[in-house]
Design a protein around this motif. Structure first.
Motif, PDB file in Angstrom:
ATOM      1  N   GLY A  26       0.798  -1.219   0.000  1.00 22.31           N
ATOM      2  CA  GLY A  26       0.000   0.000   0.000  1.00 22.31           C
ATOM      3  C   GLY A  26       0.829   1.266   0.000  1.00 22.31           C
ATOM      4  O   GLY A  26       0.295   2.355   0.125  1.00 22.31           O
ATOM      5  N   GLY A  27       2.150   1.136  -0.161  1.00 21.52           N
ATOM      6  CA  GLY A  27       3.026   2.296  -0.178  1.00 21.52           C
ATOM      7  C   GLY A  27       3.040   2.982  -1.527  1.00 21.52           C
ATOM      8  O   GLY A  27       2.232   2.698  -2.416  1.00 21.52           O
ATOM      9  N   ALA A  28       4.016   3.893  -1.682  1.00 23.60           N
ATOM     10  CA  ALA A  28       4.074   4.708  -2.891  1.00 23.60           C
ATOM     11  C   ALA A  28       4.284   3.873  -4.146  1.00 23.60           C
ATOM     12  O   ALA A  28       3.674   4.126  -5.176  1.00 23.60           O
ATOM     13  CB  ALA A  28       5.184   5.742  -2.761  1.00 23.60           C
ATOM     14  N   GLY A  31       1.161   2.419  -5.233  1.00 28.22           N
ATOM     15  CA  GLY A  31       0.316   3.456  -5.819  1.00 28.22           C
ATOM     16  C   GLY A  31       0.731   3.796  -7.233  1.00 28.22           C
ATOM     17  O   GLY A  31      -0.104   3.994  -8.127  1.00 28.22           O
ATOM     18  N   LEU A  32       2.041   3.856  -7.465  1.00 31.98           N
ATOM     19  CA  LEU A  32       2.549   4.133  -8.808  1.00 31.98           C
ATOM     20  C   LEU A  32       2.142   3.032  -9.781  1.00 31.98           C
ATOM     21  O   LEU A  32       1.670   3.311 -10.893  1.00 31.98           O
ATOM     22  CB  LEU A  32       4.071   4.251  -8.767  1.00 31.98           C
ATOM     23  N   ALA A  87       8.336   3.177  -9.813  1.00 31.89           N
ATOM     24  CA  ALA A  87       7.976   2.305  -8.689  1.00 31.89           C
ATOM     25  C   ALA A  87       9.143   1.397  -8.328  1.00 31.89           C
ATOM     26  O   ALA A  87       9.435   1.172  -7.148  1.00 31.89           O
ATOM     27  CB  ALA A  87       6.740   1.477  -9.041  1.00 31.89           C
ATOM     28  N   THR A  88       9.827   0.892  -9.348  1.00 34.50           N
ATOM     29  CA  THR A  88      10.995   0.047  -9.102  1.00 34.50           C
ATOM     30  C   THR A  88      12.100   0.835  -8.403  1.00 34.50           C
ATOM     31  O   THR A  88      12.748   0.350  -7.467  1.00 34.50           O
ATOM     32  CB  THR A  88      11.526  -0.526 -10.433  1.00 34.50           C
ATOM     33  N   VAL A  89      12.296   2.077  -8.849  1.00 33.16           N
ATOM     34  CA  VAL A  89      13.318   2.933  -8.237  1.00 33.16           C
ATOM     35  C   VAL A  89      12.967   3.228  -6.779  1.00 33.16           C
ATOM     36  O   VAL A  89      13.821   3.171  -5.886  1.00 33.16           O
ATOM     37  CB  VAL A  89      13.473   4.247  -9.024  1.00 33.16           C
ATOM     38  N   ALA A 179      -1.595  11.605 -13.457  1.00 33.22           N
ATOM     39  CA  ALA A 179      -0.281  12.186 -13.175  1.00 33.22           C
ATOM     40  C   ALA A 179      -0.216  12.701 -11.744  1.00 33.22           C
ATOM     41  O   ALA A 179       0.776  12.504 -11.042  1.00 33.22           O
ATOM     42  CB  ALA A 179      -0.008  13.328 -14.155  1.00 33.22           C
ATOM     43  N   SER A 180      -1.278  13.354 -11.292  1.00 37.11           N
ATOM     44  CA  SER A 180      -1.293  13.875  -9.930  1.00 37.11           C
ATOM     45  C   SER A 180      -1.207  12.745  -8.908  1.00 37.11           C
ATOM     46  O   SER A 180      -0.544  12.865  -7.881  1.00 37.11           O
ATOM     47  CB  SER A 180      -2.573  14.681  -9.707  1.00 37.11           C
ATOM     48  N   THR A 181      -1.887  11.640  -9.196  1.00 34.37           N
ATOM     49  CA  THR A 181      -1.834  10.502  -8.288  1.00 34.37           C
ATOM     50  C   THR A 181      -0.426   9.923  -8.210  1.00 34.37           C
ATOM     51  O   THR A 181       0.061   9.589  -7.136  1.00 34.37           O
ATOM     52  CB  THR A 181      -2.814   9.407  -8.757  1.00 34.37           C
ATOM     53  N   LEU A 182       0.220   9.811  -9.355  1.00 32.36           N
ATOM     54  CA  LEU A 182       1.595   9.322  -9.360  1.00 32.36           C
ATOM     55  C   LEU A 182       2.486  10.193  -8.500  1.00 32.36           C
ATOM     56  O   LEU A 182       3.283   9.708  -7.706  1.00 32.36           O
ATOM     57  CB  LEU A 182       2.139   9.298 -10.791  1.00 32.36           C
TER      58      LEU A 182
END
Length: 376
Positions: A26-28, A31-32, A87-89, A179-182
């Motif tokens: 559920g982290g960033a 989300g990405l 997301a991988t980064v 884009a804003s969600t990312l």
């Protein structure tokens, strides 16, 4: 008596600088990836819509509508790809932070073990000297961990910056929300870590999405090649963006598109390299003189794919590629003209000179045979 808590405090300060929030379910990064999945779904719905519109109507107005929609397709695909890569980064950056936390925990515990072992001698000068020496040694180890993590995160920051595109001329009104969600999900992890060395990564993500949300669309002038002369007509069109399975190409406008295979990618690069070549009927030489079918035959020849010499005979390969499924390297074929799709709503064609313009199906009243994929 020496203040033992004061000796340990620098280690606790180093540990707290890493924060307590590392990546998890559920982290960033989740989300990405979730947003990228949504963008992929939007891409597919857009592709279906584009094809339906082109089946129901034709003409310059539909070409213009298709052009705008497909430019958004290209941008949606790029955002989706970049979201997954970011997301991988972010996952890797979080892993570096988590490893650093564990290493610092071990260093703190090691120091406390030393203090416990030396406690019977703390009232003696030798005991106090041993404790101070141990504290200095462990603080040095802690600083080494911090320096290592900073270097590791510097690499991740550079990776994020590489994923940040230059301002685009593509309209992205339909994907601004994604884009804003990312940006917000990435920032939530990076700011939640409590570590200032992660701030550049967060900034890079936000920059990516803000620049990707810039807008502007354009139309351009097309040419008609009858094999002996050149006339001009105005219309527009476009193609889809990345599918995640082909060969990526960076176009002169800075956009990144994806050809279906290496042959198509080579053909596109070769055709683009001929931009500026004057029109010569029957010409085959980039930089000297070339006509429409000469350009496409040359470009695909560089890729090891043989095409017929006449424009109207180059409708080979996969027939009637739908506008919503176009990819770089596909050919737009009329009964007296041919041009090559290069991506991001554009094609390259021999005019006077060879130039890049908007994709179209209308061309000065000529019969449009369709879009074809020679490498299919």
């Amino acid at each position: 008596m020496i203040d033992l808590s004061g000796l340990a405090q620098p280690l606790y300060d180093l540990l707290s600088s890493f924060g307590l929030n590392v990546a998890g379910t559920g982290g960033a990064s989740d989300g990405l990836r979730s947003t990228s999945v949504n963008l992929d779904q939007i891409y597919e719905m857009g592709r279906t819509g584009i094809n339906n519109v082109n089946q129901a109507w034709d003409g310059m107005a539909v070409d213009a509508t298709t052009s705008k929609a497909l430019r958004v397709q290209t941008s949606s695909a790029t955002l989706s790809d970049n979201g997954n890569e970011m997301a991988t980064v972010v996952d890797q950056a979080a892993a570096y932070v988590e490893t650093g936390q564990k290493d610092l925990d071990a260093i703190v515990n090691s120091f406390l073990t030393d203090v416990s072992a030396l406690s019977p001698t703390l009232a003696t000068p030798a005991g106090l000297a041993a404790v101070v020496t141990s504290a200095i040694d462990h603080i040095g180890q802690g600083l080494g961990v911090v320096g290592r993590v900073q270097d590791e995160l510097g690499t991740q920051t550079a990776a994020i910056q590489e994923l940040t595109p230059a301002p685009s001329s593509t309209s992205l009104a339909g994907v601004t929300s994604g884009a804003s969600t990312l940006a917000s999900t990435a920032s939530s992890l990076l700011s939640g870590s409590g570590s200032t060395v992660l701030s550049a990564v967060s900034s890079g993500v936000s920059s990516l999405m803000s620049t990707a949300a810039s807008a502007a669309t354009s139309t351009s002038t097309g040419t008609t090649d009858t094999g002996a002369s050149t006339t001009t007509g105005s219309s527009s069109g476009s193609d889809t963006g990345s599918t995640g399975t082909g060969v990526k190409i960076t176009l002169p406008d800075g956009s990144t598109v994806e050809a279906p295979n290496e042959e198509a990618a080579t053909a596109v690069r070769s055709a683009i390299s001929a931009v500026g070549t004057p029109y010569v009927w029957g010409g085959n030489t980039p930089g000297s003189g070339i006509d429409c079918s000469g350009l496409t035959k040359y470009a695909y020849g560089e890729a090891g794919v043989e095409l017929p010499r006449l424009a109207q005979e180059q409708h080979i390969g996969h027939p009637q590629v739908s506008p919503g499924d176009l990819m770089p390297g596909d050919l737009a074929v009329w009964d007296g003209h041919v041009a090559m799709v290069v991506g991001n709503g554009q094609l390259v064609e021999a005019g006077d000179p060879v130039s890049i313009s908007s994709i179209r199906t209308e061309n000065s009243g000529m019969e449009f045979y369709g879009f074809y994929r020679p490498t299919a």
